[in-house]
Design a protein around this motif. Structure first.
Motif, PDB file in Angstrom:
ATOM      1  N   GLN A 147       0.809  -1.218   0.000  1.00  6.93           N
ATOM      2  CA  GLN A 147       0.000   0.000   0.000  1.00  6.93           C
ATOM      3  C   GLN A 147       0.842   1.266   0.000  1.00  6.93           C
ATOM      4  N   GLY A 148       2.000   1.232   0.649  1.00  8.37           N
ATOM      5  CA  GLY A 148       2.792   2.456   0.676  1.00  8.37           C
ATOM      6  C   GLY A 148       4.026   2.337   1.540  1.00  8.37           C
ATOM      7  N   VAL A 149       4.698   3.487   1.717  1.00  9.71           N
ATOM      8  CA  VAL A 149       5.948   3.568   2.462  1.00  9.71           C
ATOM      9  C   VAL A 149       5.954   4.856   3.275  1.00  9.71           C
ATOM     10  N   ALA A 150       6.559   4.787   4.456  1.00  8.31           N
ATOM     11  CA  ALA A 150       6.837   5.966   5.268  1.00  8.31           C
ATOM     12  C   ALA A 150       8.327   5.965   5.569  1.00  8.31           C
ATOM     13  N   ALA A 151       8.921   7.150   5.657  1.00  4.13           N
ATOM     14  CA  ALA A 151      10.374   7.251   5.791  1.00  4.13           C
ATOM     15  C   ALA A 151      10.771   8.007   7.047  1.00  4.13           C
ATOM     16  N   GLY A 152      11.712   7.430   7.796  1.00  2.00           N
ATOM     17  CA  GLY A 152      12.327   8.084   8.932  1.00  2.00           C
ATOM     18  C   GLY A 152      13.822   8.180   8.722  1.00  2.00           C
ATOM     19  N   VAL A 153      14.512   8.809   9.652  1.00  2.00           N
ATOM     20  CA  VAL A 153      15.958   8.967   9.532  1.00  2.00           C
ATOM     21  C   VAL A 153      16.668   7.630   9.614  1.00  2.00           C
ATOM     22  N   ARG A 154      16.219   6.742  10.497  1.00  2.00           N
ATOM     23  CA  ARG A 154      16.877   5.445  10.667  1.00  2.00           C
ATOM     24  C   ARG A 154      16.096   4.272  10.108  1.00  2.00           C
ATOM     25  N   ASP A 155      14.782   4.449   9.963  1.00  2.00           N
ATOM     26  CA  ASP A 155      13.935   3.333   9.541  1.00  2.00           C
ATOM     27  C   ASP A 155      13.025   3.726   8.386  1.00  2.00           C
ATOM     28  N   LEU A 156      12.629   2.710   7.642  1.00  2.00           N
ATOM     29  CA  LEU A 156      11.579   2.831   6.648  1.00  2.00           C
ATOM     30  C   LEU A 156      10.434   1.927   7.075  1.00  2.00           C
ATOM     31  N   TYR A 157       9.230   2.241   6.634  1.00  2.00           N
ATOM     32  CA  TYR A 157       8.063   1.465   7.016  1.00  2.00           C
ATOM     33  C   TYR A 157       7.308   1.034   5.769  1.00  2.00           C
ATOM     34  N   ALA A 158       7.081  -0.271   5.655  1.00  2.00           N
ATOM     35  CA  ALA A 158       6.296  -0.826   4.558  1.00  2.00           C
ATOM     36  C   ALA A 158       4.882  -1.066   5.071  1.00  2.00           C
ATOM     37  N   ILE A 159       3.884  -0.655   4.285  1.00  2.00           N
ATOM     38  CA  ILE A 159       2.484  -0.705   4.718  1.00  2.00           C
ATOM     39  C   ILE A 159       1.681  -1.586   3.780  1.00  2.00           C
ATOM     40  N   ILE A 162       2.510   8.477   7.967  1.00  2.00           N
ATOM     41  CA  ILE A 162       3.624   9.408   8.073  1.00  2.00           C
ATOM     42  C   ILE A 162       4.214   9.288   9.475  1.00  2.00           C
ATOM     43  N   LEU A 163       5.482   9.601   9.590  1.00  2.00           N
ATOM     44  CA  LEU A 163       6.155   9.597  10.876  1.00  2.00           C
ATOM     45  C   LEU A 163       6.080  11.002  11.451  1.00  2.00           C
ATOM     46  N   LYS A 164       5.433  11.142  12.612  1.00  2.00           N
ATOM     47  CA  LYS A 164       5.327  12.436  13.291  1.00  2.00           C
ATOM     48  C   LYS A 164       5.747  12.243  14.737  1.00  2.00           C
ATOM     49  N   GLY A 165       6.941  12.738  15.049  1.00  2.00           N
ATOM     50  CA  GLY A 165       7.485  12.508  16.373  1.00  2.00           C
ATOM     51  C   GLY A 165       7.777  11.036  16.582  1.00  2.00           C
ATOM     52  N   GLN A 166       7.252  10.481  17.656  1.00  2.00           N
ATOM     53  CA  GLN A 166       7.458   9.069  17.979  1.00  2.00           C
ATOM     54  C   GLN A 166       6.291   8.198  17.531  1.00  2.00           C
ATOM     55  N   ARG A 167       5.439   8.743  16.670  1.00  2.00           N
ATOM     56  CA  ARG A 167       4.270   8.002  16.217  1.00  2.00           C
ATOM     57  C   ARG A 167       4.200   7.890  14.701  1.00  2.00           C
ATOM     58  N   LEU A 168       3.634   6.783  14.258  1.00  2.00           N
ATOM     59  CA  LEU A 168       3.191   6.664  12.882  1.00  2.00           C
ATOM     60  C   LEU A 168       1.724   7.057  12.860  1.00  2.00           C
ATOM     61  N   VAL A 169       1.392   8.041  12.058  1.00  2.00           N
ATOM     62  CA  VAL A 169       0.009   8.477  11.911  1.00  2.00           C
ATOM     63  C   VAL A 169      -0.477   7.985  10.551  1.00  2.00           C
ATOM     64  N   CYS A 170      -1.510   7.165  10.558  1.00  2.00           N
ATOM     65  CA  CYS A 170      -1.898   6.442   9.349  1.00  2.00           C
ATOM     66  C   CYS A 170      -3.320   6.780   8.909  1.00  2.00           C
ATOM     67  N   ALA A 171      -3.483   6.900   7.599  1.00  2.00           N
ATOM     68  CA  ALA A 171      -4.797   7.104   6.986  1.00  2.00           C
ATOM     69  C   ALA A 171      -5.390   5.744   6.674  1.00  2.00           C
ATOM     70  N   ALA A 172      -6.610   5.513   7.135  1.00  2.00           N
ATOM     71  CA  ALA A 172      -7.240   4.205   6.962  1.00  2.00           C
ATOM     72  C   ALA A 172      -8.686   4.372   6.504  1.00  2.00           C
ATOM     73  N   TRP A 226       8.493  11.626   1.433  1.00  2.00           N
ATOM     74  CA  TRP A 226       9.783  12.263   1.217  1.00  2.00           C
ATOM     75  C   TRP A 226      10.791  11.780   2.246  1.00  2.00           C
ATOM     76  N   ASP A 227      12.035  11.720   1.839  1.00  2.00           N
ATOM     77  CA  ASP A 227      13.108  11.333   2.745  1.00  2.00           C
ATOM     78  C   ASP A 227      13.393  12.502   3.698  1.00  2.00           C
ATOM     79  N   PRO A 228      13.476  12.262   5.009  1.00  2.00           N
ATOM     80  CA  PRO A 228      13.723  13.359   5.945  1.00  2.00           C
ATOM     81  C   PRO A 228      15.142  13.899   5.893  1.00  2.00           C
ATOM     82  N   ILE A 229      16.052  13.175   5.245  1.00  2.00           N
ATOM     83  CA  ILE A 229      17.443  13.617   5.159  1.00  2.00           C
ATOM     84  C   ILE A 229      17.682  14.459   3.916  1.00  2.00           C
TER      85      ILE A 229
END
Length: 259
Positions: free
Chosen positions: A28-40, A73-83, A229-232
């Protein structure tokens, strides 16, 4: 349409591939953090170390409660997801939140029916920006097709501040599906991905009226679905190759002249 805008839409802009990381859950998609990526993938989220490519955490939820997570999306220490409840009708949506490290669910906010099917959510300029999709086939409501897809701006408490439709030049490329992904970039442009075509649509808010302005179309190395988008590096975009199971990064060229 102005001559300059017409030329921009015909320009051959290409985002060349930079890297790809195997991700079996990238559907379904991807979210990007500085150290991790998330597959959805609907009711699954996998956290992947972007250096090693290894899956370091994985969550799988009940399909009853999580039938269709579209993007995060990664916002702070949370993944905020549209469902959403896709492909059920009437269309109803929710916002699901997860601990970004453990992937455990931490909060849920039901938006109910009304606007459409929530496909992506972004935080930009102190507001939430949400896309409510409509479909001309499975999962769509009678009498409403992709033309009814709407971008809504909310404040931090999800009070509506404004709403816009997508231009025909973008809807015509995405139909009968809709906008599966969307992210604001630091350049002030909103980048949209559809469901299938390997394209990215750059749009901006109009000075007046109700329809977003189509600035450019960019070829990307993968089909549609949710993006981030990549945060770096602000010009690196992450997409998914759902057929092959990869998270893919590409470098998106500027769509506006440098100031």
């Amino acid at each position: 349409m102005s001559l300059l805008l017409a030329l921009a839409l015909q320009a051959s802009l290409v985002a060349p591939e930079v890297s790809r990381i195997p991700a079996a859950d990238a559907d379904q998609g991807v979210a990007a953090g500085v150290r991790d990526l998330y597959a959805i993938d609907n009711n699954v989220i996998a956290r992947i170390d972007r250096t090693t490519g290894k899956t370091v955490a994985r969550w799988e939820g009940s399909k009853t409660y999580y039938p269709h997570i579209n993007s995060c999306i990664l916002k702070g220490q949370r993944l905020v997801c549209a469902a959403s409840n896709y492909p059920s009708v009437p269309q109803a949506s929710s916002i699901e939140m997860f601990d970004a490290r453990t992937l455990k669910p931490v909060a849920s906010r039901s938006l109910g029916p009304g606007r459409g099917s929530l496909t992506w959510l972004d935080w930009h300029q102190g507001s939430w920006w949400a896309c409510f999709a409509h479909y001309g086939k499975r999962g769509g409501e009678p009498g409403r097709d992709a033309r009814y897809t709407t971008l809504v701006r909310f404040d931090a408490n999800f009070v509506e501040l404004g709403a816009w439709l997508f231009p025909d030049s973008v809807i015509g490329r995405m139909a009968p599906y809709s906008a599966s992904g969307g992210r604001w970039n630091r350049d002030g442009i909103l980048y949209i991905s559809g469901h299938d075509l390997p394209e990215l649509y750059a749009v901006k808010l109009p000075p007046a009226g109700t329809v977003l302005e189509h600035v450019a179309t960019i070829a990307v190395p993968t089909g549609g679905q949710a993006i981030d988008w990549d945060p770096i590096d602000p010009r690196i975009l992450w997409t998914i190759d759902r057929q092959q199971g990869f998270l893919v990064s590409s470098r998106v060229p500027p769509v506006l002249p440098a100031k």
